[in-house]
Design an enzyme around this catalytic site. Sequence first.
Site, PDB file in Angstrom:
ATOM      1  N   HIS A 113     -84.318  27.148 -50.943  1.00 55.50           N
ATOM      2  CA  HIS A 113     -83.295  27.914 -50.208  1.00 55.50           C
ATOM      3  C   HIS A 113     -82.181  26.989 -49.694  1.00 55.50           C
ATOM      4  CE1 HIS A 113     -84.328  32.131 -49.993  1.00 55.50           C
ATOM      5  NE2 HIS A 113     -83.573  32.318 -48.923  1.00 55.50           N
ATOM      6  N   ASP A 117     -76.749  31.552 -47.758  1.00 54.26           N
ATOM      7  CA  ASP A 117     -76.849  32.914 -48.273  1.00 54.26           C
ATOM      8  C   ASP A 117     -76.763  32.863 -49.798  1.00 54.26           C
ATOM      9  OD1 ASP A 117     -77.146  35.626 -48.144  1.00 54.26           O
ATOM     10  OD2 ASP A 117     -75.129  36.061 -47.391  1.00 54.26           O
ATOM     11  N   GLY A 149     -81.307  34.087 -53.500  1.00 52.07           N
ATOM     12  CA  GLY A 149     -82.029  34.890 -54.480  1.00 52.07           C
ATOM     13  C   GLY A 149     -81.251  35.056 -55.771  1.00 52.07           C
ATOM     14  N   SER A 164     -80.996  31.808 -57.694  1.00 51.63           N
ATOM     15  CA  SER A 164     -82.250  31.438 -58.360  1.00 51.63           C
ATOM     16  C   SER A 164     -82.445  32.246 -59.632  1.00 51.63           C
ATOM     17  CB  SER A 164     -83.425  31.650 -57.402  1.00 51.63           C
ATOM     18  OG  SER A 164     -83.274  30.863 -56.234  1.00 51.63           O
ATOM     19  N   ARG A 165     -82.142  33.534 -59.576  1.00 48.56           N
ATOM     20  CA  ARG A 165     -82.251  34.364 -60.777  1.00 48.56           C
ATOM     21  C   ARG A 165     -81.202  33.959 -61.804  1.00 48.56           C
ATOM     22  NH1 ARG A 165     -82.898  37.971 -56.491  1.00 48.56           N
ATOM     23  NH2 ARG A 165     -80.794  38.849 -56.744  1.00 48.56           N
TER      24      ARG A 165
END
Length: 377
Positions: free
Chosen positions: A192, A196, A199, A202-203
Amino acid sequence: MLFPTPALDSEDQRVLEEIEQMRRELRHQVSAPAKWTAGLRKFLTADAVAASNSIEGFRVSTVDVADLMEGERDVEVSEEDREETLACQRMMHYIQSLHDVEDFSYSKGLLNGLHWMLQGHRHAARKPAGQWRRGPVYVTDARDPGIAAYTAPDEAEVPTLMSELVGWLNAEDGTHPLVRAAMAHLHLVSIHPWSDGNGRMSRSLQTLMIAREGVLAPEFSSIEAWLGRPGNTWEYYRELGARGATYLPDQEVHSWIRFNLTAYHQQAQTVRARLHRSGRVWTILADFVERETFDERVISALHEVAMAGRVRRLRYEHAEALTTQQAQRDLRDLVAAGVLESVGRTRSRYYPAGRRFPEPALEVARTPISLTSPYRK
């Protein structure tokens, strides 16, 4: 320290072989010249963007994302959803463009640059975009925002962890590329490193690594759409939550690999079924257009209606390289013949199926597909 990559068992190897077989077949099918393939590429990109946004709480339908990607301005979405969609789309297109770069390498600059593309419109002193975070970050419990479901590593550890991750990304360890991509996703989302957007980053890293593998075109490589389905999204968060409430890399993550292999397998099933369905719909519409003596070029507009539910003038104009006047005339003729309907005014106008739209094409397009679980019980 990063998570150790688990060894695959015989069931995992079987599933991986099935995935590879489907991907090779898809590569062969999409390499053959077919007009509906270009439309499918755009749809899959739009579907991936829509799904990625939905996971983060931004609700824009796939068809609206496709219109925004095409340059439509009069799409009924909020300004916030529009900005999130276009930012994600720009980054997705850049990732796709990197699939065959010969001197490519991963770096801190690349990752932070991608993050700026995704989050630059939200840049603020408290939550900077394009640079490592300057404080703690928590993932709150969906049921109670006062509870931290996950606390990321201390900010002082981020530069070292990210340096280790970049080194791992650039190294070859003999692991299958799809497994490495899944592990990269887990490494990045667990560290992380940003305030912000962790997610989606990472994808996106996972998508980039799959695209770089080179087996299948980038548009067919993402599992974002699979992850964005409501049940799968819940399983995605449950699987991440199983890793613990803090960063604990010295643990077994075999279930994470199985989760991703299931995603790869079922997304390949989905793309294969949609490709087959698109071809059948095109054939039906080609026969219809020939019988009705319309110009052959209108098939692409009708195909868009059957597969996506509607078409806009700009989409059709771009698909067939027409002038605005030609596209308007074709769509007006289809409306006059009852094949399409006209909804809305001026630039917000779109065209769904009319009373004389060939029903067999709609039946094929609307027939739901069946997905099988790759892990046999």
